[in-house]
Enzyme design. Structure first.
Site, PDB file in Angstrom:
ATOM      1  N   HIS A  77       0.833  -1.205   0.000  1.00  8.41           N
ATOM      2  CA  HIS A  77       0.000   0.000   0.000  1.00  8.41           C
ATOM      3  C   HIS A  77       0.870   1.259   0.000  1.00  8.41           C
ATOM      4  CE1 HIS A  77      -4.160  -1.620   1.456  1.00  8.41           C
ATOM      5  NE2 HIS A  77      -3.594  -2.418   0.563  1.00  8.41           N
ATOM      6  N   TYR A 205      -9.270   5.088   8.009  1.00  6.07           N
ATOM      7  CA  TYR A 205      -9.459   5.360   9.444  1.00  6.07           C
ATOM      8  C   TYR A 205     -10.522   6.458   9.545  1.00  6.07           C
ATOM      9  CZ  TYR A 205      -4.960   2.988  10.274  1.00  6.07           C
ATOM     10  OH  TYR A 205      -3.944   2.067  10.354  1.00  6.07           O
ATOM     11  N   PRO A 297      -4.059  -0.420  18.896  1.00  7.87           N
ATOM     12  CA  PRO A 297      -3.750  -0.832  17.518  1.00  7.87           C
ATOM     13  C   PRO A 297      -3.955   0.259  16.461  1.00  7.87           C
ATOM     14  CG  PRO A 297      -5.719  -1.934  18.332  1.00  7.87           C
ATOM     15  CD  PRO A 297      -5.134  -1.198  19.483  1.00  7.87           C
ATOM     16  N   LYS A 301       1.108  -0.682  15.238  1.00  4.12           N
ATOM     17  CA  LYS A 301       2.491  -0.773  15.700  1.00  4.12           C
ATOM     18  C   LYS A 301       2.821  -2.037  16.499  1.00  4.12           C
ATOM     19  CE  LYS A 301       3.747   2.776  13.700  1.00  4.12           C
ATOM     20  NZ  LYS A 301       4.051   2.202  12.378  1.00  4.12           N
ATOM     21  N   TYR A 389       3.966   6.117  10.364  1.00 10.80           N
ATOM     22  CA  TYR A 389       3.111   4.994   9.968  1.00 10.80           C
ATOM     23  C   TYR A 389       3.926   3.898   9.283  1.00 10.80           C
ATOM     24  CZ  TYR A 389      -1.228   2.688   8.475  1.00 10.80           C
ATOM     25  OH  TYR A 389      -2.258   1.787   8.300  1.00 10.80           O
TER      26      TYR A 389
HETATM   27  P1  FAS Z   1       1.710 -12.609  21.604  1.00 14.25           P
HETATM   28  O1  FAS Z   1       0.777 -12.264  22.724  1.00 14.25           O
HETATM   29  O2  FAS Z   1       1.213 -12.614  20.205  1.00 14.25           O
HETATM   30  O3  FAS Z   1       2.328 -14.075  21.843  1.00 14.25           O
HETATM   31  C1  FAS Z   1       2.722 -14.488  23.142  1.00 14.25           C
HETATM   32  C2  FAS Z   1       2.659 -16.015  23.174  1.00 14.25           C
HETATM   33  O4  FAS Z   1       3.116 -16.435  24.464  1.00 14.25           O
HETATM   34  C3  FAS Z   1       1.237 -16.535  22.999  1.00 14.25           C
HETATM   35  O5  FAS Z   1       1.210 -17.510  21.983  1.00 14.25           O
HETATM   36  C4  FAS Z   1       0.885 -17.113  24.371  1.00 14.25           C
HETATM   37  O6  FAS Z   1       0.067 -18.272  24.280  1.00 14.25           O
HETATM   38  C5  FAS Z   1       2.259 -17.457  24.927  1.00 14.25           C
HETATM   39  N1  FAS Z   1       2.306 -17.455  26.394  1.00 14.25           N
HETATM   40  C6  FAS Z   1       1.697 -16.600  27.247  1.00 14.25           C
HETATM   41  N2  FAS Z   1       1.995 -16.924  28.528  1.00 14.25           N
HETATM   42  C7  FAS Z   1       2.830 -18.008  28.468  1.00 14.25           C
HETATM   43  C8  FAS Z   1       3.484 -18.801  29.445  1.00 14.25           C
HETATM   44  N3  FAS Z   1       3.340 -18.541  30.758  1.00 14.25           N
HETATM   45  N4  FAS Z   1       4.243 -19.850  29.039  1.00 14.25           N
HETATM   46  C9  FAS Z   1       4.412 -20.103  27.706  1.00 14.25           C
HETATM   47  N5  FAS Z   1       3.814 -19.378  26.716  1.00 14.25           N
HETATM   48  C10 FAS Z   1       3.031 -18.350  27.116  1.00 14.25           C
HETATM   49  N6  FAS Z   1      -1.233  -5.267  16.626  1.00 14.25           N
HETATM   50  C11 FAS Z   1      -1.331  -4.566  15.474  1.00 14.25           C
HETATM   51  O7  FAS Z   1      -0.310  -4.093  14.954  1.00 14.25           O
HETATM   52  N7  FAS Z   1      -2.568  -4.387  14.876  1.00 14.25           N
HETATM   53  C12 FAS Z   1      -3.715  -4.931  15.413  1.00 14.25           C
HETATM   54  O8  FAS Z   1      -4.812  -4.766  14.876  1.00 14.25           O
HETATM   55  C13 FAS Z   1      -3.645  -5.672  16.610  1.00 14.25           C
HETATM   56  N8  FAS Z   1      -4.768  -6.245  17.162  1.00 14.25           N
HETATM   57  C14 FAS Z   1      -4.655  -6.942  18.353  1.00 14.25           C
HETATM   58  C15 FAS Z   1      -5.780  -7.556  18.971  1.00 14.25           C
HETATM   59  C16 FAS Z   1      -5.643  -8.265  20.185  1.00 14.25           C
HETATM   60  C17 FAS Z   1      -6.861  -8.896  20.836  1.00 14.25           C
HETATM   61  C18 FAS Z   1      -4.389  -8.356  20.804  1.00 14.25           C
HETATM   62  C19 FAS Z   1      -4.240  -9.071  22.143  1.00 14.25           C
HETATM   63  C20 FAS Z   1      -3.276  -7.759  20.207  1.00 14.25           C
HETATM   64  C21 FAS Z   1      -3.397  -7.068  18.971  1.00 14.25           C
HETATM   65  N9  FAS Z   1      -2.294  -6.499  18.336  1.00 14.25           N
HETATM   66  C22 FAS Z   1      -2.365  -5.805  17.179  1.00 14.25           C
HETATM   67  C23 FAS Z   1      -1.005  -6.621  18.906  1.00 14.25           C
HETATM   68  C24 FAS Z   1      -0.480  -7.974  18.523  1.00 14.25           C
HETATM   69  O9  FAS Z   1      -0.432  -8.104  17.134  1.00 14.25           O
HETATM   70  C25 FAS Z   1       0.858  -8.100  19.200  1.00 14.25           C
HETATM   71  O10 FAS Z   1       1.634  -6.935  19.009  1.00 14.25           O
HETATM   72  C26 FAS Z   1       1.628  -9.309  18.757  1.00 14.25           C
HETATM   73  O11 FAS Z   1       0.821 -10.441  18.898  1.00 14.25           O
HETATM   74  C27 FAS Z   1       2.877  -9.367  19.618  1.00 14.25           C
HETATM   75  O12 FAS Z   1       3.427 -10.616  19.459  1.00 14.25           O
HETATM   76  P2  FAS Z   1       4.131 -11.351  20.697  1.00 14.25           P
HETATM   77  O13 FAS Z   1       5.033 -10.379  21.379  1.00 14.25           O
HETATM   78  O14 FAS Z   1       4.666 -12.604  20.140  1.00 14.25           O
HETATM   79  O15 FAS Z   1       2.952 -11.630  21.754  1.00 14.25           O
HETATM   80  C1  PHB Z   2      -5.882  -4.714  10.896  1.00 17.01           C
HETATM   81  O1  PHB Z   2      -5.962  -4.946   9.680  1.00 17.01           O
HETATM   82  O2  PHB Z   2      -6.202  -5.560  11.768  1.00 17.01           O
HETATM   83  C2  PHB Z   2      -5.384  -3.356  11.347  1.00 17.01           C
HETATM   84  C3  PHB Z   2      -4.842  -2.498  10.399  1.00 17.01           C
HETATM   85  C4  PHB Z   2      -4.385  -1.253  10.811  1.00 17.01           C
HETATM   86  C5  PHB Z   2      -4.478  -0.899  12.145  1.00 17.01           C
HETATM   87  C6  PHB Z   2      -5.010  -1.777  13.092  1.00 17.01           C
HETATM   88  C7  PHB Z   2      -5.466  -3.019  12.686  1.00 17.01           C
HETATM   89  O3  PHB Z   2      -4.042   0.332  12.542  1.00 17.01           O
END
Ligand code: FAS
Ligand code: PHB
Length: 394
Positions: A77, A205, A297, A301, A389
Site C-alpha cells: 500500500h 481510518y 492498535p 504498531k 506509519y
Molecule cells: P503474543 O501475545 O502474540 O504471543 C505471546 C505467546 O506467548 C502466545 O502464543 C501465548 O500463548 C504465549 N504465552 C503466554 N503466557 C505463556 C506462558 N506462561 N508460558 C508459555 N507461553 C506463554 N497489533 C497490530 O499491529 N494491529 C492490530 O490490529 C492488533 N490487534 C490486536 C488484537 C488483540 C486482541 C491483541 C491481544 C493484540 C493485537 N495487536 C495488534 C497486537 C499484537 O499483534 C501483538 O503486538 C503481537 O501479537 C505481539 O506478538 P508477541 O510479542 O509474540 O505476543
Molecule cells: C488490521 O488490519 O487488523 C489493522 C490495520 C491497521 C491498524 C489496526 C489493525 O491500525
C-alpha cells in the site's frame, strides 16, 4: 513427539510472532534455542490480530527465510485514507516518505510462515507447555521448568527471551522493585469483524461523532473492519446486521458506497491500552514484544514493535555468541526502548485524534477537529504521520 532437551543456549518463552521470529533468526545463525508455548499451534494460529507490516518487519521475515508467501500475496500500500466530516481524505505515504510503503499481510499468515520455517529448520517448539517457571535469574545459569504431557521438565540455558505477551510469566518473574511500568487504559475497545467480502483498495481510518471505525483487509477478497465500542460491550448484542449498519454510518458516503457487507467469519472485542515496562533486561532475561509493551492498535504498531525488539535482541545475541561481545546485550534495553516510546507516542496520538472519548467536552472536540483540518491542509503534518506509519528507522 517433540524431542525434549535439558539444555539450550536461548530459552524462548512464548511461540507467538516474537518468539517464532527470534527463534528462526537464531536458528539460522546456529544458535541453539527452544520455544516453550503454553497453547497449541492451532490455538496460536486462531488468534486474529494485526494486519499491517512495516518495512523492518518485512526485512526481518526475509532474513528469517520466511518472506516468500508474503512477497507473493502481501498487498503493498502506497497510501491510507482518513475519513471525517463526510469526506474521504488520502495520505500519500509513498510520496511523503520518498518511496516507503506498508504491506498488508495478516499476523495469522506471518505466524503460519514462521511455524512452517521452524518445522523445516528442526527448531524445537514445546506446545502446550504449562506451569512455565523461570529460576536462578540472578546468576549466570538460569533455568526454566515446565509441565508437558503430564511430566515436569527442566531446561538449562544461557539466556531467556520473554516473548510471552502481556499476560505471560516472564515480566512477572522480575522483582517489582527492579521494574518501572507505565500504563494508560482507554475507555473503549475495538469490535472487529472478519468477512470474506471484497476489500477496499486502501485502509480507511474514520473519526465520526458515533465513534471511530477502521476499514482494513487481509486479501482482496477478505476484509477486516472495526468499530469503537464500550470496553465492557457484550459481543452477543452485535449481530452482523448491527455491525454493518454502524460501520456504514461512521464512514463517509464514498467509502460507504464501496463497502460490501456479508456474514462474519470472526467477531471479537479487543481492549485498548498503552503500556511499557522498563528496563527490558533483568540480568540474563530479556523482555520482547507484548511482554514488554502494548500499544492501542490505531497506529498498527504492536506486531511491528515486536519485530524491531527481535531485531535488536537477535543482533545482540549474534554478537555474544559469534563475536564474544556483550556490547549489544548491554545496550538492548536502551535501543529498543528508544523506538518503543516513539511508537507509543504515535499510537497514543492516532488514538486521541480518531476516537471519541466519553468525557470529551466541546473544547476538546473542537481541538480534535482543528487537528484533523490542520493534518489535511499541511504537507508537513501529513509527512509526520506518514513517516511514523511506515515505521521509524531501527
Ligand atoms: P503474543 O501475545 O502474540 O504471543 C505471546 C505467546 O506467548 C502466545 O502464543 C501465548 O500463548 C504465549 N504465552 C503466554 N503466557 C505463556 C506462558 N506462561 N508460558 C508459555 N507461553 C506463554 N497489533 C497490530 O499491529 N494491529 C492490530 O490490529 C492488533 N490487534 C490486536 C488484537 C488483540 C486482541 C491483541 C491481544 C493484540 C493485537 N495487536 C495488534 C497486537 C499484537 O499483534 C501483538 O503486538 C503481537 O501479537 C505481539 O506478538 P508477541 O510479542 O509474540 O505476543
Ligand atoms: C488490521 O488490519 O487488523 C489493522 C490495520 C491497521 C491498524 C489496526 C489493525 O491500525
Amino acid at each position: 513427539m517433540t524431542p525434549i532437551k535439558s539444555r539450550t543456549q536461548v530459552a524462548i518463552i512464548g511461540g507467538g510472532p516474537s518468539g517464532l521470529l527470534l527463534g528462526q533468526l537464531l536458528q539460522r545463525q546456529g544458535i541453539d534455542n527452544v520455544i516453550l508455548e503454553a497453547r497449541s499451534g492451532d490455538y496460536v494460529l486462531g488468534r486474529i490480530r494485526a494486519g499491517v507490516l512495516e518495512e523492518i518487519t518485512v526485512r526481518k521475515l526475509r532474513e528469517a527465510g520466511c518472506a516468500a508467501r508474503l512477497e507473493a500475496e502481501g498487498l503493498v500500500h502506497h497510501g491510507t485514507g482518513i475519513s471525517f466530516g463526510g469526506t474521504l481524505h488520502r495520505i500519500d505515504i509513498h510520496a511523503l516518505t520518498a518511496g516507503k510503503v506498508v504491506t498488508v499481510y495478516g499476523q495469522t499468515e506471518v505466524t503460519r510462515d514462521l511455524m512452517y520455517a521452524r518445522a523445516q529448520s528442526g527448531g524445537i517448539t514445546a506446545y502446550e507447555a504449562s506451569d512455565v517457571a523461570l529460576h536462578d535469574l540472578q546468576g549466570s545459569a538460569p533455568r526454566v521448568t515446565y509441565q508437558q504431557g503430564g511430566q515436569r521438565h527442566e531446561l538449562a540455558c544461557d539466556f531467556i527471551a520473554g516473548c510471552d505477551g502481556y499476560h505471560g510469566v516472564s515480566r512477572r518473574s522480575i522483582p517489582a522493585q527492579s521494574l518501572r511500568t507505565y500504563e494508560r487504559v482507554y475507555p473503549f475497545g475495538w469490535l472487529g469483524v472478519l468477512a470474506d467480502v471484497p476489500a477496499l483498495p486502501e485502509l480507511v481510518y474514520a473519526n465520526h461523532e458515533r465513534g471511530f471505525a477502521l476499514c482494513s483487509m487481509r486479501s482482496p477478497t477478505r476484509s477486516r473492519y472495526y468499530v469503537q465500542c464500550p470496553v465492557d460491550e457484550d459481543l452477543s448484542a452485535w449481530p452482523d446486521s448491527r455491525f454493518w449498519d454502524e460501520l456504514l454510518q461512521r464512514v463517509d458516503p464514498l467509502t460507504a458506497s464501496r463497502i460490501v457487507t456479508g456474514p462474519s467469519i470472526e467477531k471479537s472485542i479487543a481492549p485498548l491500552r498503552s503500556f511499557v515496562a522498563e528496563p527490558l533486561r533483568y540480568n540474563r532475561l530479556f523482555l520482547v514484544g507484548d511482554a514488554a509493551h502494548i500499544v492501542p492498535p490505531t497506529g498498527a504498531k504492536g506486531l511491528n514493535l515486536a519485530a524491531s525488539d527481535v531485531h535488536y535482541l537477535s543482533e545482540a545475541l549474534f554478537e555474544q555468541y559469534l563475536e564474544r561481545s556483550m556490547a549489544g546485550i548491554e545496550d538492548y534495553s536502551r535501543k529498543a526502548l528508544s523506538r518503543i516510546w516513539k511508537a507509543e507516542r504515535f499510537s497514543w496520538w492516532m488514538t486521541s485524534l480518531l476516537h471519541r472519548f466519553p468525557e470529551q467536552d466541546s473544547f476538546s472536540l473542537a481541538l480534535q477537529r482543528a487537528e484533523l483540518d490542520y493534518l489535511m491542509s499541511s504537507e508537513t503534518a501529513q509527512r509526520l504521520l506518514a513517516e511514523n506509519y511506515v515505521g521509524l528507522p531501527v
